[in-house]
Design a protein around this motif. Sequence first.
Motif, PDB file in Angstrom:
ATOM      1  N   GLY A  55       0.837  -1.197   0.000  1.00 45.55           N
ATOM      2  CA  GLY A  55       0.000   0.000   0.000  1.00 45.55           C
ATOM      3  C   GLY A  55       0.866   1.239   0.000  1.00 45.55           C
ATOM      4  N   GLY A  56       0.258   2.386  -0.316  1.00 48.93           N
ATOM      5  CA  GLY A  56       0.963   3.658  -0.258  1.00 48.93           C
ATOM      6  C   GLY A  56       2.161   3.733  -1.173  1.00 48.93           C
ATOM      7  N   ARG A  57       3.243   4.333  -0.636  1.00 44.06           N
ATOM      8  CA  ARG A  57       4.444   4.505  -1.443  1.00 44.06           C
ATOM      9  C   ARG A  57       5.089   3.172  -1.792  1.00 44.06           C
ATOM     10  NH1 ARG A  57       7.568   9.921   0.936  1.00 44.06           N
ATOM     11  NH2 ARG A  57       5.783  11.340   0.704  1.00 44.06           N
ATOM     12  N   ALA A  58       4.914   2.176  -0.905  1.00 44.29           N
ATOM     13  CA  ALA A  58       5.462   0.847  -1.204  1.00 44.29           C
ATOM     14  C   ALA A  58       4.800   0.269  -2.444  1.00 44.29           C
ATOM     15  CB  ALA A  58       5.271  -0.087  -0.015  1.00 44.29           C
ATOM     16  N   SER A  74      12.182   5.498 -17.327  1.00 46.64           N
ATOM     17  CA  SER A  74      11.397   6.399 -16.492  1.00 46.64           C
ATOM     18  C   SER A  74      10.787   5.661 -15.309  1.00 46.64           C
ATOM     19  CB  SER A  74      10.293   7.052 -17.326  1.00 46.64           C
ATOM     20  OG  SER A  74       9.439   7.820 -16.526  1.00 46.64           O
ATOM     21  N   SER A  75      10.251   4.462 -15.533  1.00 51.13           N
ATOM     22  CA  SER A  75       9.665   3.668 -14.451  1.00 51.13           C
ATOM     23  C   SER A  75      10.713   3.284 -13.424  1.00 51.13           C
ATOM     24  CB  SER A  75       8.999   2.419 -15.027  1.00 51.13           C
ATOM     25  OG  SER A  75       7.893   2.759 -15.844  1.00 51.13           O
ATOM     26  N   PHE A  76      11.900   2.951 -13.892  1.00 52.47           N
ATOM     27  CA  PHE A  76      12.991   2.590 -12.984  1.00 52.47           C
ATOM     28  C   PHE A  76      13.372   3.785 -12.103  1.00 52.47           C
ATOM     29  CE2 PHE A  76      17.597   2.507 -12.132  1.00 52.47           C
ATOM     30  CZ  PHE A  76      17.667   1.357 -11.349  1.00 52.47           C
ATOM     31  N   VAL A  77      13.526   4.960 -12.709  1.00 55.30           N
ATOM     32  CA  VAL A  77      13.868   6.163 -11.946  1.00 55.30           C
ATOM     33  C   VAL A  77      12.759   6.488 -10.953  1.00 55.30           C
ATOM     34  CG1 VAL A  77      14.325   8.644 -12.116  1.00 55.30           C
ATOM     35  CG2 VAL A  77      15.313   7.073 -13.795  1.00 55.30           C
ATOM     36  N   ASN A  78      11.509   6.335 -11.374  1.00 56.34           N
ATOM     37  CA  ASN A  78      10.380   6.595 -10.490  1.00 56.34           C
ATOM     38  C   ASN A  78      10.414   5.685  -9.269  1.00 56.34           C
ATOM     39  OD1 ASN A  78       7.586   7.912 -10.135  1.00 56.34           O
ATOM     40  ND2 ASN A  78       7.133   5.734  -9.954  1.00 56.34           N
ATOM     41  N   ALA A  79      10.726   4.401  -9.479  1.00 56.20           N
ATOM     42  CA  ALA A  79      10.801   3.457  -8.365  1.00 56.20           C
ATOM     43  C   ALA A  79      11.861   3.867  -7.356  1.00 56.20           C
ATOM     44  CB  ALA A  79      11.101   2.050  -8.898  1.00 56.20           C
ATOM     45  N   LYS A  80      12.956   4.472  -7.830  1.00 54.61           N
ATOM     46  CA  LYS A  80      14.020   4.894  -6.942  1.00 54.61           C
ATOM     47  C   LYS A  80      13.679   6.183  -6.192  1.00 54.61           C
ATOM     48  CE  LYS A  80      16.885   1.591  -7.902  1.00 54.61           C
ATOM     49  NZ  LYS A  80      17.249   0.591  -6.860  1.00 54.61           N
ATOM     50  N   LEU A  81      12.825   7.020  -6.773  1.00 53.30           N
ATOM     51  CA  LEU A  81      12.556   8.335  -6.206  1.00 53.30           C
ATOM     52  C   LEU A  81      11.248   8.432  -5.432  1.00 53.30           C
ATOM     53  CD1 LEU A  81      13.672  10.669  -9.151  1.00 53.30           C
ATOM     54  CD2 LEU A  81      14.991  10.002  -7.141  1.00 53.30           C
ATOM     55  N   MET A 118       4.880  -1.035  -8.129  1.00 50.86           N
ATOM     56  CA  MET A 118       4.246  -0.873  -9.430  1.00 50.86           C
ATOM     57  C   MET A 118       5.203  -0.243 -10.439  1.00 50.86           C
ATOM     58  SD  MET A 118       1.250  -2.171  -9.637  1.00 50.86           S
ATOM     59  CE  MET A 118       0.842  -1.441 -11.220  1.00 50.86           C
ATOM     60  N   SER A 119       6.075   0.652  -9.981  1.00 47.22           N
ATOM     61  CA  SER A 119       7.054   1.242 -10.888  1.00 47.22           C
ATOM     62  C   SER A 119       8.038   0.197 -11.385  1.00 47.22           C
ATOM     63  CB  SER A 119       7.809   2.371 -10.185  1.00 47.22           C
ATOM     64  OG  SER A 119       6.956   3.458  -9.929  1.00 47.22           O
ATOM     65  N   GLY A 143       9.771   6.743  -3.080  1.00 43.96           N
ATOM     66  CA  GLY A 143       9.809   6.622  -1.632  1.00 43.96           C
ATOM     67  C   GLY A 143      10.290   7.892  -0.957  1.00 43.96           C
ATOM     68  N   ARG A 144      11.108   8.655  -1.648  1.00 49.37           N
ATOM     69  CA  ARG A 144      11.667   9.886  -1.078  1.00 49.37           C
ATOM     70  C   ARG A 144      10.773  11.087  -1.310  1.00 49.37           C
ATOM     71  NH1 ARG A 144      17.605  12.493  -2.697  1.00 49.37           N
ATOM     72  NH2 ARG A 144      17.439  14.346  -1.355  1.00 49.37           N
ATOM     73  N   PHE A 145      10.240  11.216  -2.522  1.00 52.60           N
ATOM     74  CA  PHE A 145       9.489  12.423  -2.870  1.00 52.60           C
ATOM     75  C   PHE A 145       7.974  12.223  -2.878  1.00 52.60           C
ATOM     76  CE2 PHE A 145      13.664  12.976  -4.912  1.00 52.60           C
ATOM     77  CZ  PHE A 145      14.044  14.186  -4.341  1.00 52.60           C
TER      78      PHE A 145
END
Length: 401
Positions: A124-127, A260-267, A132-133, A269-271
């Motif tokens: 759920g949430g950011r996880a 883009s999906s890979f970068v999103n998965a890395k970011l 999904m990213s 949780g932070r943003f």
Amino acid sequence: MGKIEFIALMAFLMALNALAIDIMLPGLQQIGASLGVENENHRQYVISAYLIGFAFAQLLYGPISDRFGRRVPMFVGLGIYVVSSIAAIFVPSFAALLAVRFIQGIGSAAMRVITVSIVRDIFGGRAMAEVMSLIMMVFMVIPVMAPGIGQVVMLFGNWHLIFAFMAVVALMVWAWMYFRLPETLHEDDVRPFTVRSVLGGFRIVLTDRVALCYTLASTFIFGALFGFINSAQQIYVGIYGLGVWFPVAFAAVAAFMALSSFVNAKLVGRFGMRKLSHGALMGFLTINTLWLVLTLVWPGHIPFPIFIVLFALSMFQFGWIGSNFNSLAMEPLGHVAGTASSVLGFMGTAGGTIIGAIIGQSFNGTALPLVTGFFSLSIIGLIFVLIAERGKLFQAHNKPV
């Protein structure tokens, strides 16, 4: 199974849908010639028929999976996908092929709805947004490879082999899930499969302003993507004369979406989902505005290097929008995850299919209809996001202390 294997399996389940669309693109011209399709725009119906079946069937799989679990409905959908793929090999006419493609879309809907439900059962949430990213990153490998795979498959025969290939891949994924993925639906979340219960679940989804508006925003953005898929072969081959290099150009843009999906998965949780997706939507609108202006003022067609760079940059933003908007829409609906995935998936696919078909059928030998569609739909998507966020602020302001 471990997290990496889980992400890979979910990605392959969802990728069967992308495979059924993108692997067909190199074969559309041969299909049209083989089955007597004279109007080249009508070849796009091979994509549209599939998407229509895919859209409407999503309304059933969610409530069914909320009652009977995730595994059995998924296996049924995979079975329909395999059987229809085999049936397409033997169709005698274009109308019959469209009917089989419609049925194949019905089977594929299970992979879209139930896969998202399975992810929501566990995260759920950011996880969920992060997972999904990562799923979308692996999932996007298929659009990168699928047109090239279709081109290679056709070297060994005609377009019928494409459907045989799809059947084999689906059987392999079926076996993988059967032996490795247990049931994920929690007993507390089982819902009765009655008309009253199903309608009640739909009401919960459709009256949640944030979920509904993010889904509508995603619908219009996906409509732009479907518009490109419908007219990709005509633009790359007809306008720019790429010929056998068409799959390479298609893969290059899809690779940007995967990155883009890979970068999103890395970011994420932070943003957070909102900051990333809202920023990407503004970038999407800005790039499409520049793209439209250049298309209008450039004498003749925009040179291919400029076209492909602008399109790739636009699709990079799309990679941040898709998974985050989906997670934002699903976030408040975990207790009806299957039904929510059905309703939201139906709206996104049906609406996106209709919008994409309008863009595709508007093809007039130039890229202007496509670029105009991208620009207009990005504005509409922004409007729905603003409505969604206004609703969220209103809910927070009136929440009891």
